[in-house]
Every structure is written in C-alpha cells, then in structure tokens.
Design a protein around this motif. Sequence first.
Motif, mmCIF file in Angstrom:
data_model
loop_
_atom_site.group_PDB
_atom_site.id
_atom_site.type_symbol
_atom_site.label_atom_id
_atom_site.label_comp_id
_atom_site.label_asym_id
_atom_site.label_seq_id
_atom_site.Cartn_x
_atom_site.Cartn_y
_atom_site.Cartn_z
ATOM 1 N N THR A 69 49.356 40.286 36.305
ATOM 2 C CA THR A 69 48.181 41.104 36.602
ATOM 3 C C THR A 69 47.390 41.416 35.337
ATOM 4 N N LYS A 70 48.095 41.522 34.201
ATOM 5 C CA LYS A 70 47.404 41.785 32.938
ATOM 6 C C LYS A 70 46.515 40.622 32.559
ATOM 7 N N ASN A 71 46.969 39.396 32.856
ATOM 8 C CA ASN A 71 46.221 38.189 32.486
ATOM 9 C C ASN A 71 45.135 37.822 33.487
ATOM 10 N N SER A 72 44.874 38.711 34.441
ATOM 11 C CA SER A 72 43.834 38.410 35.424
ATOM 12 C C SER A 72 42.444 38.711 34.890
ATOM 13 N N TYR A 73 42.350 39.233 33.659
ATOM 14 C CA TYR A 73 41.085 39.483 32.975
ATOM 15 C C TYR A 73 40.159 40.413 33.760
ATOM 16 N N LEU A 74 40.771 41.383 34.454
ATOM 17 C CA LEU A 74 39.968 42.329 35.198
ATOM 18 C C LEU A 74 39.688 43.556 34.340
ATOM 19 N N ASP A 75 38.571 44.180 34.609
ATOM 20 C CA ASP A 75 38.249 45.424 33.925
ATOM 21 C C ASP A 75 38.935 46.557 34.676
ATOM 22 N N LEU A 76 40.174 46.889 34.248
ATOM 23 C CA LEU A 76 40.987 47.850 34.979
ATOM 24 C C LEU A 76 40.469 49.267 34.774
ATOM 25 N N LEU A 132 40.984 44.812 43.870
ATOM 26 C CA LEU A 132 39.940 44.750 42.849
ATOM 27 C C LEU A 132 39.438 43.325 42.674
ATOM 28 N N GLU A 133 40.379 42.361 42.706
ATOM 29 C CA GLU A 133 39.979 40.952 42.595
ATOM 30 C C GLU A 133 39.109 40.547 43.779
ATOM 31 N N ASN A 134 39.517 40.950 44.980
ATOM 32 C CA ASN A 134 38.733 40.619 46.174
ATOM 33 C C ASN A 134 37.359 41.256 46.118
ATOM 34 N N LYS A 135 37.318 42.490 45.601
ATOM 35 C CA LYS A 135 36.028 43.180 45.479
ATOM 36 C C LYS A 135 35.137 42.450 44.490
ATOM 37 N N ASN A 136 35.740 42.014 43.361
ATOM 38 C CA ASN A 136 34.964 41.281 42.366
ATOM 39 C C ASN A 136 34.438 39.969 42.931
#
Length: 305
Positions: A69-76, A132-136
């Motif tokens: 999940t850390k490597n998903s490059y999302l703005d957490l 969050l990924e789906n929202k993005n």
Amino acid sequence: MENDSPEQVLTKDSNKFYFLILCIVALLGSNIYVYVNGKKSDDKIITLTDEKSRMEIEIDRIEAELDRTKNSYLDLSTELKEGQEVARLKITELRTQLKQGKLTQQQLARAQKEIKDLKSFVSTYTANIKKLENKNVSLEIQRDSLQTTVANINERTSILEKENSDLNAKVKVAAALKIANIVVSAVRLRKNGKESEVTRASTAGRIKVRFTIADNALATKTTHDIFMRIIDPNGNLLIADGGSLFTANDDEMQYTYKTTIDFDNTYGKLFSIDWDKTVPFQKGEYAIILYADGYTVGKVTIALR
C-alpha cells in the motif's frame, strides 16, 4: 543369641521381599511421573516454537501488505499515515519479543491478540487505500472526460469562430458598394468654364469619371469614401494630395484622388469624379480604378491620341 524357628525366618524373608517390591513400584512410579512430565514439557516447547514461527510468518505478511500500500504512490491522508506508522512500530515491538525466545503463556497470548488486532487494522487500512484508489481512478476518468469535453468545445468554438469570421467577411464584401455603370472621358476646359470632350492628349485637361451605384440593401446608407487611382501609359501611378495611403483588398496603397459620396441606395443616382491634370497627359492608354469600403468596385480605361 537366640535361634529363630524356621517359621520366624520365613516370615522375616517375606517381609523383606514385599518391601523390595514396594520400593521397585515406587521407583517405577517416580520414573513414569518424571517421564510423563518431561514429555509434556517437550511438547509444550515444540508447541511454543511452532506458534512463534507462525506468528513471525503472519507478521511478515502484514508488513508486506503495508509495503504494497505504501508503494501505491497515493497521497495519503494524515490519519492513514499515522495509522501506518503505529502499525510498523507494533511490528518492530512484536519481532523484538519473539526474538527474545522466552515468552510466558500470558505474553504469548498477548502477542497473539496484538497480531490479531494488527491484522484487523491492516485489513481496514487496505480497504481504505482501495477506496482511495478507486476514487482516484474515478476522478481521473472524470478529468479525462472533462478534458475531452473541453477539447471538443474548444474545437467547436474554433470552428464557429472561423465560420463567423468567414460569414463576417462575406457580409462585409456583400455590404460594400458596387459600381453599376462607369464611364470615363477626357475633357478640355475652355475659358468660359464650359467643357468639351476630347481624345487628344495635348488638348485634354481633365479626366471625368461618371458612375452609378448598384442596388444594395446590405450597404450602409451613409457617406462612403471613394478612392481613385490613375495609371499612366508607362504604368506609373499619378499621385496627388501628397500621395496619401489607403487600404483595399488587404493591401496598403497610394491613391490619386479621394472623394466622398452620400449613398442612399437610390437606383440610377449618378455620381461624378473630376480630376484635373497635374502634368501634361501622354499619348496612350490610362487605367482608372475605383475603390470603396476596402474593395475594388470599378475599373475603366481611356486612350488618348
């Protein structure tokens, strides 16, 4: 020393035999107890070791999930970042406890509960990341769709602007004055002020241009500037009025003469332009070109002998 009877001797030997049997039974019982307890202890050690290995594997899986999940490059969000840091601290703490190799049953139970809680957190954490990924992804689709829409609108706007520009140009051309009839003549100016048409260059003193404007409902009923250019037989422009400039057909040029007419769209109304020579006329053909509203509106020639 008193001698025992055979019966007494037999009784004493029997007592010794039973005592020996009791000792053997007691010893066997003690060995069996020690063996059984030892066996249970060995089983307990094996069970604890297996449980530690299982928990270490579970911790590895939990940490791997956090890394993914850390490597998903999302703005957490701040909350998700703090949760991840707490989980990693707990993982470090559990690894330290398991490496010590000495855990009581109570410590083991607590470690198992902490791993269970950690798995629950990571499960929730991963689910939030997925949302969050789906929202993005949804936002990216909306953005791409919006960009496509904007591009289509811009393209349509450009097309409409061009069409509007073309239409305006056509309207401008259509609204420009147009010469219906044009006649040119050379005249001689007499001392009494009368004019007489001539064809010789030596006697001509004036060029007279007469014309009518074609019916045009689009043309503005107001005053219009008329520019005239006269080209001599040698191809030179006859310049007057200081050689001022005007624009026609998208070109800037000099004119010979300028006048203003009052256009009211009256059919057959006659207009006249008189230009007196500034230098003697030459033999040959002269070209007279008229311009109005930025366009060429009439052209005629006259030959002088």
